[in-house]
Design an enzyme around this catalytic site. Structure first.
Site, PDB file in Angstrom:
ATOM      1  N   ASP A   1       0.787  -1.243   0.000  1.00 54.98           N
ATOM      2  CA  ASP A   1       0.000   0.000   0.000  1.00 54.98           C
ATOM      3  C   ASP A   1       0.812   1.283   0.000  1.00 54.98           C
ATOM      4  O   ASP A   1       0.290   2.335  -0.348  1.00 54.98           O
ATOM      5  CB  ASP A   1      -1.041  -0.006   1.135  1.00 54.98           C
ATOM      6  CG  ASP A   1      -0.443   0.268   2.514  1.00 54.98           C
ATOM      7  OD1 ASP A   1       0.771   0.049   2.713  1.00 54.98           O
ATOM      8  OD2 ASP A   1      -1.209   0.706   3.407  1.00 54.98           O
TER       9      ASP A   1
ATOM     10  N   ASN B   1       8.026  -9.459   4.122  1.00 56.34           N
ATOM     11  CA  ASN B   1       6.805  -8.972   4.753  1.00 56.34           C
ATOM     12  C   ASN B   1       5.594  -9.534   4.041  1.00 56.34           C
ATOM     13  O   ASN B   1       5.431  -9.355   2.836  1.00 56.34           O
ATOM     14  CB  ASN B   1       6.721  -7.445   4.708  1.00 56.34           C
ATOM     15  CG  ASN B   1       5.446  -6.943   5.383  1.00 56.34           C
ATOM     16  OD1 ASN B   1       5.297  -7.029   6.613  1.00 56.34           O
ATOM     17  ND2 ASN B   1       4.495  -6.463   4.594  1.00 56.34           N
ATOM     18  N   GLU B   2       4.765 -10.232   4.794  1.00 53.07           N
ATOM     19  CA  GLU B   2       3.484 -10.756   4.320  1.00 53.07           C
ATOM     20  C   GLU B   2       3.565 -11.497   2.993  1.00 53.07           C
ATOM     21  O   GLU B   2       2.775 -11.232   2.071  1.00 53.07           O
ATOM     22  CB  GLU B   2       2.458  -9.621   4.251  1.00 53.07           C
ATOM     23  CG  GLU B   2       2.201  -8.982   5.606  1.00 53.07           C
ATOM     24  CD  GLU B   2       0.894  -8.201   5.670  1.00 53.07           C
ATOM     25  OE1 GLU B   2       0.388  -7.794   4.613  1.00 53.07           O
ATOM     26  OE2 GLU B   2       0.380  -8.015   6.787  1.00 53.07           O
TER      27      GLU B   2
ATOM     28  N   ASN C   1       1.476 -10.082  11.736  1.00 50.89           N
ATOM     29  CA  ASN C   1       0.746  -8.863  11.374  1.00 50.89           C
ATOM     30  C   ASN C   1      -0.734  -9.209  11.507  1.00 50.89           C
ATOM     31  O   ASN C   1      -1.245 -10.023  10.745  1.00 50.89           O
ATOM     32  CB  ASN C   1       1.025  -8.458   9.925  1.00 50.89           C
ATOM     33  CG  ASN C   1       2.459  -7.977   9.707  1.00 50.89           C
ATOM     34  OD1 ASN C   1       3.248  -7.915  10.642  1.00 50.89           O
ATOM     35  ND2 ASN C   1       2.788  -7.635   8.477  1.00 50.89           N
TER      36      ASN C   1
ATOM     37  N   TYR D   1      -4.878  -7.898  12.261  1.00 54.39           N
ATOM     38  CA  TYR D   1      -5.823  -6.773  12.247  1.00 54.39           C
ATOM     39  C   TYR D   1      -7.225  -7.185  12.692  1.00 54.39           C
ATOM     40  O   TYR D   1      -8.210  -6.783  12.091  1.00 54.39           O
ATOM     41  CB  TYR D   1      -5.841  -6.140  10.849  1.00 54.39           C
ATOM     42  CG  TYR D   1      -4.550  -5.397  10.552  1.00 54.39           C
ATOM     43  CD1 TYR D   1      -4.359  -4.098  11.017  1.00 54.39           C
ATOM     44  CD2 TYR D   1      -3.515  -6.010   9.856  1.00 54.39           C
ATOM     45  CE1 TYR D   1      -3.165  -3.419  10.783  1.00 54.39           C
ATOM     46  CE2 TYR D   1      -2.318  -5.344   9.616  1.00 54.39           C
ATOM     47  CZ  TYR D   1      -2.160  -4.048  10.084  1.00 54.39           C
ATOM     48  OH  TYR D   1      -0.984  -3.371   9.859  1.00 54.39           O
TER      49      TYR D   1
ATOM     50  N   TYR E   1      -9.567  -5.011   9.797  1.00 50.04           N
ATOM     51  CA  TYR E   1      -9.994  -5.653   8.546  1.00 50.04           C
ATOM     52  C   TYR E   1     -10.975  -6.787   8.819  1.00 50.04           C
ATOM     53  O   TYR E   1     -11.728  -7.193   7.953  1.00 50.04           O
ATOM     54  CB  TYR E   1      -8.785  -6.178   7.759  1.00 50.04           C
ATOM     55  CG  TYR E   1      -7.909  -5.076   7.238  1.00 50.04           C
ATOM     56  CD1 TYR E   1      -8.425  -4.102   6.392  1.00 50.04           C
ATOM     57  CD2 TYR E   1      -6.570  -4.986   7.605  1.00 50.04           C
ATOM     58  CE1 TYR E   1      -7.631  -3.068   5.924  1.00 50.04           C
ATOM     59  CE2 TYR E   1      -5.772  -3.966   7.133  1.00 50.04           C
ATOM     60  CZ  TYR E   1      -6.301  -3.003   6.298  1.00 50.04           C
ATOM     61  OH  TYR E   1      -5.517  -1.982   5.838  1.00 50.04           O
TER      62      TYR E   1
ATOM     63  N   GLU F   1       2.761  -6.093  13.411  1.00 45.36           N
ATOM     64  CA  GLU F   1       1.757  -5.101  12.999  1.00 45.36           C
ATOM     65  C   GLU F   1       0.445  -5.389  13.709  1.00 45.36           C
ATOM     66  O   GLU F   1       0.065  -6.550  13.873  1.00 45.36           O
ATOM     67  CB  GLU F   1       1.481  -5.137  11.484  1.00 45.36           C
ATOM     68  CG  GLU F   1       2.586  -4.570  10.638  1.00 45.36           C
ATOM     69  CD  GLU F   1       2.246  -4.513   9.138  1.00 45.36           C
ATOM     70  OE1 GLU F   1       1.047  -4.426   8.796  1.00 45.36           O
ATOM     71  OE2 GLU F   1       3.191  -4.575   8.341  1.00 45.36           O
TER      72      GLU F   1
ATOM     73  N   TRP G   1       1.278  -0.778  14.094  1.00 53.06           N
ATOM     74  CA  TRP G   1       1.267  -0.228  12.738  1.00 53.06           C
ATOM     75  C   TRP G   1       0.378   0.989  12.756  1.00 53.06           C
ATOM     76  O   TRP G   1      -0.792   0.856  13.052  1.00 53.06           O
ATOM     77  CB  TRP G   1       0.735  -1.269  11.745  1.00 53.06           C
ATOM     78  CG  TRP G   1       0.957  -0.863  10.329  1.00 53.06           C
ATOM     79  CD1 TRP G   1       0.039  -0.396   9.434  1.00 53.06           C
ATOM     80  CD2 TRP G   1       2.208  -0.891   9.627  1.00 53.06           C
ATOM     81  NE1 TRP G   1       0.625  -0.122   8.244  1.00 53.06           N
ATOM     82  CE2 TRP G   1       1.954  -0.424   8.327  1.00 53.06           C
ATOM     83  CE3 TRP G   1       3.525  -1.252   9.986  1.00 53.06           C
ATOM     84  CZ2 TRP G   1       2.976  -0.304   7.371  1.00 53.06           C
ATOM     85  CZ3 TRP G   1       4.514  -1.139   9.037  1.00 53.06           C
ATOM     86  CH2 TRP G   1       4.226  -0.674   7.741  1.00 53.06           C
TER      87      TRP G   1
ATOM     88  N   LYS H   1      -3.255   4.710   9.945  1.00 53.64           N
ATOM     89  CA  LYS H   1      -3.084   3.932  11.176  1.00 53.64           C
ATOM     90  C   LYS H   1      -2.031   4.539  12.089  1.00 53.64           C
ATOM     91  O   LYS H   1      -1.694   3.961  13.118  1.00 53.64           O
ATOM     92  CB  LYS H   1      -2.739   2.480  10.843  1.00 53.64           C
ATOM     93  CG  LYS H   1      -3.877   1.761  10.126  1.00 53.64           C
ATOM     94  CD  LYS H   1      -3.695   0.271  10.056  1.00 53.64           C
ATOM     95  CE  LYS H   1      -4.791  -0.350   9.211  1.00 53.64           C
ATOM     96  NZ  LYS H   1      -4.664  -0.042   7.755  1.00 53.64           N
TER      97      LYS H   1
HETATM   98  C1  BDP Z   1      -0.198  -4.923   6.044  1.00 55.08           C
HETATM   99  C2  BDP Z   1       1.076  -4.426   5.405  1.00 55.08           C
HETATM  100  C3  BDP Z   1       1.287  -2.926   5.574  1.00 55.08           C
HETATM  101  C4  BDP Z   1      -0.020  -2.195   5.408  1.00 55.08           C
HETATM  102  C5  BDP Z   1      -0.942  -2.652   6.513  1.00 55.08           C
HETATM  103  C6  BDP Z   1      -2.286  -1.941   6.453  1.00 55.08           C
HETATM  104  O1  BDP Z   1       2.199  -5.122   5.857  1.00 55.08           O
HETATM  105  O2  BDP Z   1       2.269  -2.491   4.670  1.00 55.08           O
HETATM  106  O3  BDP Z   1       0.154  -0.807   5.425  1.00 55.08           O
HETATM  107  O4  BDP Z   1      -1.176  -4.017   6.407  1.00 55.08           O
HETATM  108  O5  BDP Z   1      -3.161  -2.426   5.747  1.00 55.08           O
HETATM  109  O6  BDP Z   1      -0.836  -5.663   5.064  1.00 55.08           O
HETATM  110  O7  BDP Z   1      -2.443  -0.912   7.075  1.00 55.08           O
END
Ligand code: BDP
Length: 608
Positions: free
Chosen positions: A167, A417-418, A472, A474, A478, A512, A557, A576
């Site tokens: 992103d 990363n991811e 990571n 959320y 999400y 994250e 994050w 964020k």
């Molecule tokens: C993760 C990524 C990060 C994004 C974050 C997001 O590692 O780069 O900025 O989520 O969605 O997928 O805020």
């Protein structure tokens, strides 16, 4: 071996180093006609732009900001006559994402990868006591054969556009400093250091590579300038009595001076600030100097108004002041190696750094942050381009570790990363990357990668490569955000129970977690995007963290709001941030400050 020394440019009794930063000529080349038209000899027009900086945010035209393709930079430099007989080179802190370099019309080097230094040896190409012309063709297109990954598409108007598999905005150009260097013909090329702590004393093992055969002498000075130890030979050990250890937020730096001598004459001299410390993973703990540490801090970006991803020493200073204020002790260089000055500052301030190579977007999706939690598979590691990508990834890893291995702040390498890990095809790729990191690092630091939401215990094929499992996650953003946060918590706990059941006996950290928050929005009761919701989200998440002993760190994050590609899920950037892009606190910053100031450094350290 890398063909140029990665040592940070410095003036010493034998070395000269002149900054080339300033206003350079600049020209976009949307048609890629510069090479045919011999722009290597000099670029047309009179547009000028600052170096270092991203080119995108200076201009008022959207076609420039969104430009994908070739761009050309040009400057002049004077080489003093007294430098004759030395090795003359031009050293770029980075050129994003690739560069072709000309001096006085001749091609002198090229480099792939946008976040690591490289140098052009120009000894044979420069005129002494006169002006020389440097031209650089930079290209900022994204591909799946280099990191970070993405695509470049052509729009109906014929213009190219970057489509990142991540992103953050595709900031590019000459974003870090450029130096003109004069080094002796025989010089110090590379230094390896390892540490052993023996009671009150320490042993600093060194291994120096030079470009010649003359003997090497090494001296170590303490912070007051007193000599603490000395050694002879290209490799050896320095015994340091009553060593001052480099500690978290309490750094102690020694000065290591390496000299090549020919009798009494000094052939070359180089020096570096170093910190004596050990780092290892033991069971569920991350140990610094043998003692458990709990990571508190951020995933960051190099990102700010106007300069974009360009290194800005002022922004760096403010960021460290904010990190100290909030009680942080660590950060991850998401999602690429940062400017060298940032690691120097972290060395000085005693911050723990997880150093990430630019291997982001190894999951073919333009909205991976959304799709990553849907179970989607993209067969990323089965592409026929994968071997080429792996080659570029390993090369960047070699450059990263060579560049950063002597920073005491660097406690772990983040190798991806991811990425997509739910398919067996990822396994051989991971194996190479993880083994290479181990081979390259003299200090054998822990290795990790950041696991995307899809990489859950039942599905992820790659977590066992990691020395530290970095998640990571959320839940509550999400997945099941807003009033459904109770369900988010349940899902979160369920996943952690899954990890717990595996009994991995490894430390876990959250690399994250976070919720988009508009600094402008307040709402009681909360809604998603409001400052109130960011705090509720954090309260829930922290409660979960606190109930698992194997969780040894939290890096939220993000440190600050940052620029992204435009789209329906981003309001002029990713929001964020705990701080705004202008580096002012959101309400959540006070919540984190209260928490982090209370958590002891060895939080949960005895539970292993
Ligand atoms: C993760 C990524 C990060 C994004 C974050 C997001 O590692 O780069 O900025 O989520 O969605 O997928 O805020």
């Amino acid at each position: 071996m890398i063909e140029y020394s990665m040592l940070y440019p410095k003036v010493t009794e034998t070395r000269r180093c002149v900054s080339m930063d300033g206003m350079w000529k600049f020209k976009l080349d949307g048609e890629s006609e510069g090479e045919k038209k011999n722009w290597g000899n000099g670029i047309p027009g009179d547009e000028v732009i600052p170096v270092p900086a991203s080119f995108q945010d200076f201009y008022t035209e959207k076609d420039i900001r969104e430009f994908a393709g070739d761009m050309w930079y040009e400057t002049e430099f004077f080489v003093p006559g007294e430098w004759e007989g030395k090795e003359i080179s031009i050293r770029f802190g980075a050129a994003t994402h690739r560069a072709l370099v000309y001096v006085n019309g001749r091609e002198v080097t090229k480099h792939e990868g946008g976040f690591l230094p490289f140098a052009a040896d120009v000894t044979e190409h420069v005129e002494y006591n006169g002006y020389n012309k440097l031209v650089v063709k930079v290209n900022n297109e994204l591909t799946v054969t280099n990191i970070p990954c993405g695509e470049t598409v052509v729009l109906s108007n014929g213009k190219k556009m970057a489509k990142p598999y991540f992103d953050f905005f595709n900031y590019s150009g000459l974003q870090r400093s450029v130096y003109l260097l004069a080094l002796p013909k025989e010089s110090v090329y590379d230094i390896d250091l390892t540490y052993e702590i023996v009671g009150e004393d320490a042993r600093v093992n060194y291994d120096v590579k030079t470009t010649g055969g003359h003997p090497v002498f090494v001296e170590l000075f303490d912070a007051s300038g007193e000599k603490a130890a000395q050694g002879e030979g290209k490799s050896g050990s320095l015994e340091v009595k009553n060593a001052h250890l480099w500690q978290v937020r309490n750094a102690y730096l020694y000065r290591l001076v390496v000299k090549i001598k020919d009798g009494e004459a000094c052939v070359d001299s180089y020096e570096q600030e170093i910190g004596i410390r050990t780092v290892e993973v033991s069971g569920e703990n991350i140990l610094l100097n043998g003692k458990p540490v709990y990571l508190k801090g951020f995933g960051k970006h190099e990102d700010s108004d106007i300069v974009g991803r360009g290194f800005d020493i002022n922004v760096m200073k403010r960021d460290f002041e904010l990190m100290k204020w909030i009680g942080a002790n660590s950060f991850r260089t998401a999602h690429y190696p940062y400017s060298e000055e940032i690691y120097q500052m972290a060395d000085r301030e005693g911050f723990l750094v997880i150093d990430e190579v630019a291997a982001v977007g190894l999951f073919a999706s333009l909205m991976n942050f959304m799709e990553a939690s849907t179970g989607k598979q993209t067969a990323f590691f089965e592409k026929e381009t994968t071997p080429e990508l792996l080659k570029a990834h390993l090369k960047a890893l070699e450059e990263l570790i060579t560049r950063d291995k002597n920073h005491p702040c660097v406690i772990a390498w983040s190798l991806l990363n991811e990425p997509e890990t739910t398919n067996e095809a990822a396994v051989p790729y991971f194996k190479e990357v993880f083994e290479t990191a181990r081979d390259l690092d003299p200090q054998k630091r822990p290795r990790t990668f950041a696991l995307v939401m899809n990489s859950v215990p039942e599905k992820c094929k790659c977590y066992s490569f990691s020395d530290i499992i970095a998640l990571n996650r959320y839940y509550g953003w999400y997945v099941k955000g807003g009033y459904e946060i109770c369900d988010a918590k349940e899902m979160f706990v369920k996943e952690l129970e899954g990890w717990k059941a595996l009994n991995l006996n490894k430390p876990f950290i959250f690399s994250e977690y976070g919720a988009d928050t508009m600094a402008s929005e307040h709402k009681l009761p909360s809604v998603m995007w409001s400052q109130e919701y960011q705090k509720e989200y954090l309260d829930m998440t922290h409660e979960v963290f606190d109930s698992y002993g194997f969780i040894k760190g939290e890096q939220i994050w993000n440190f600050a709001d940052f620029q992204t590609t435009e789209g329906i899920l981003r309001v002029n950037g990713n929001k964020k941030g705990v701080f705004t892009r202008q580096r002012q606190p959101k309400d959540a910053a006070y919540l984190l400050k209260e928490r982090w100031e209370k958590l002891p450094l060895d939080y949960k350290g005895n539970q292993a």
